[in-house]
Write a protein that holds these residues in place. Structure first.
Motif, PDB file in Angstrom:
ATOM      1  N   VAL A  76       0.838  -1.210   0.000  1.00 53.95           N
ATOM      2  CA  VAL A  76       0.000   0.000   0.000  1.00 53.95           C
ATOM      3  C   VAL A  76       0.870   1.257   0.000  1.00 53.95           C
ATOM      4  O   VAL A  76       0.634   2.192  -0.780  1.00 53.95           O
ATOM      5  N   LEU A 383      -6.792   4.816  -3.878  1.00 55.19           N
ATOM      6  CA  LEU A 383      -5.773   3.831  -4.228  1.00 55.19           C
ATOM      7  C   LEU A 383      -6.107   3.006  -5.455  1.00 55.19           C
ATOM      8  O   LEU A 383      -5.241   2.288  -5.969  1.00 55.19           O
ATOM      9  N   PHE A 387      -6.781  -1.062  -3.273  1.00 52.13           N
ATOM     10  CA  PHE A 387      -7.462  -0.992  -1.974  1.00 52.13           C
ATOM     11  C   PHE A 387      -8.399  -2.170  -1.737  1.00 52.13           C
ATOM     12  O   PHE A 387      -8.308  -2.810  -0.679  1.00 52.13           O
TER      13      PHE A 387
END
Length: 469
Positions: A76, A383, A387
């Motif tokens: 991430v 994202l 995500f």
């Protein structure tokens, strides 16, 4: 060799004490939403994580969870960093950069529409993950995990008492400053009542667990022993803190927070009542009808209590229906934004800038939506496809941990149920609010999860339950 073992054990206890202090300090200044408290919390937690990792290494029993969480953090944060890079080709860059080049001659093109804000958001994502990893490093057994949970429960109870006193005597004051929003609601140390409700809901479940453990210890304590009176006083203090958490939750007037706590309580409280005395081989099994009666009574109590004490939240729901709530009015616009950028996202922390182009005028012209009031949709927009994949992996890991905990644990099985109920509470409320985006609560819940995961994975098949009693 023995001296080194003792020193490491003492050092782990000291670092655990520091860890607990950091979690509580992150909560107190408005959930650390302002830059200075957040920077202090991040620096201190990262330093503690590095020290703990260098001294103790990876945890043994929860190693695969530790590795998975670290992998998610790396992916991430790595993808978030990639979103800020000036790309050599425009095929992944946001179309806004093309317009900026034509209008202002900007020679920059990135996935994020605000690279500086996206780069700064990496710390906001990393802090709860690092907190969880540090909790796994320091809580290497049931005793330390339970010590962490006791500290978190008591801190929630004390904050609830503070919130009640502040709300009753100084309703226009928030800690030490003037309160400008939610004047009719209890927010404790937070600015937003929904964040306070999520925190107080988890605190209520925690304090209920501590009351159960202490009452069970008191029932097995020999009569006439010198420490029995002390244990009795502690039990009453815990009961008062439990009542404070529940009362503060009701006074928050958060409809979603109270409903999410109600769902979590339906999962947890009936089982806890039926197994209040724990499962021991020495106890004579009770009749089945008595267990069913306890189960129905507990479920009825969970239904009745919110109906009786959540009058203000129910009144809010009657005065303003869900259809009139701005949070639901903006959902179609958020979905349109996601459909346009579902693969790469628009950059973490860019919701406020991006959503303004998709806002429906029918939702009104007043106010600025700087958050989506939906953790999942805002994460998806920021994202991209990374995500939902990361979120599904996190939920899958937690499901596997709790499944193993339910299968392996006996005396401490209620802590596994506590973890399931609290996760359901937070996950439900995250669909209509941004509590997980508040650093203070995110750190608190991450520390809570680290302790629950340790307990769920703590018992091997060869160990007996006696050592955990």
């Amino acid at each position: 060799m023995l001296s080194n073992l003792i020193n490491r054990r003492v050092l782990r206890e000291v670092l655990l004490f520091v860890f607990i202090g950091l979690v509580i300090l992150t909560l107190i200044p408005f959930g650390s939403v302002t830059p200075f408290p957040f920077a202090f919390a991040a620096i201190a937690m990262f330093a503690l994580a590095i020290i703990s990792a260098l001294i103790f290494g990876e945890p043994e029993q929860s190693r695969w969870v530790f590795s998975t969480a670290l992998l998610v953090l790396v992916v991430v944060t790595g993808w978030t960093f990639v979103q800020t890079i000036d790309l050599p080709s425009d095929w992944l860059a946001n179309p806004a950069w093309r317009a900026a080049r034509d209008l202002a001659g900007v020679q920059y093109a990135a996935i994020s529409v605000e690279p500086a804000d996206t780069l700064a958001s990496i710390l906001w994502v990393a802090l709860p993950f690092v907190t969880f990893l540090t909790g796994l490093l320091l809580c290497d057994n049931d005793q330390r995990a339970r010590k962490l949970l006791v500290a978190l429960g008591l801190s929630a109870g004390v904050i609830a008492v503070f919130g009640l006193l502040q709300f009753s005597m100084f309703p226009k004051i928030l800690i030490v400053i003037e309160k400008h929003a939610y004047l009719d609601s209890l927010t404790a140390v937070f600015v937003n009542r929904n964040t306070a409700a999520t925190f107080l809901g988890v605190g209520t479940l925690l304090m209920l667990t501590l009351v159960r453990d202490l009452s069970r210890s008191l029932s097995h304590y020999p009569a006439g022993e010198p420490g029995r009176n002390t244990l009795f006083v502690r039990s009453w203090i815990y009961i008062l803190l439990l009542c404070a958490c529940f009362t503060a939750l009701m006074l928050s007037r958060s409809r979603a927070g109270i409903f999410a706590t109600f769902v979590a309580a339906l999962i947890y409280v009936p089982w806890l009542v039926v197994n209040w005395n724990g499962s021991t081989r020495r106890l004579k099994p009770s009749p089945k009808w008595r267990s069913v009666l306890k189960l129905l009574s507990a479920a009825g109590l969970v239904v009745v209590l919110p109906a009786v004490f959540a009058g203000q939240a129910i009144l809010r729901a009657q005065e303003r229906s869900l259809a009139d709530d701005d949070r639901f009015c903006i959902l179609p616009g958020i979905w349109r934004a996601i459909s346009d950028h579902w693969l790469t996202g628009t950059g973490l922390g860019t919701f406020r800038t991006v959503f303004s182009a998709y806002r429906d005028p029918a939702c009104g012209i007043f106010g600025i939506f700087d958050r989506a009031h939906n953790f999942y949709l805002e994460g998806f927009l920021g994202l991209g496809i990374v995500f939902p994949v990361a979120a599904l992996l996190v939920f899958a890991v937690l499901a596997r941990v709790f499944r193993r905990g339910l299968a392996d644990r006996r005396r401490l099985r209620h802590y596994v149920l506590l973890g399931i109920a609290a996760t359901v509470l937070v996950a439900l409320h995250a669909a209509v609010d941004f509590s997980l985006q508040i650093p203070g609560f995110a750190v608190f819940f991450s520390a809570f999860l680290s302790a629950v995961v340790t307990i769920s994975l703590g018992r091997s098949q060869k160990e007996t339950d006696r050592q955990y009693s």
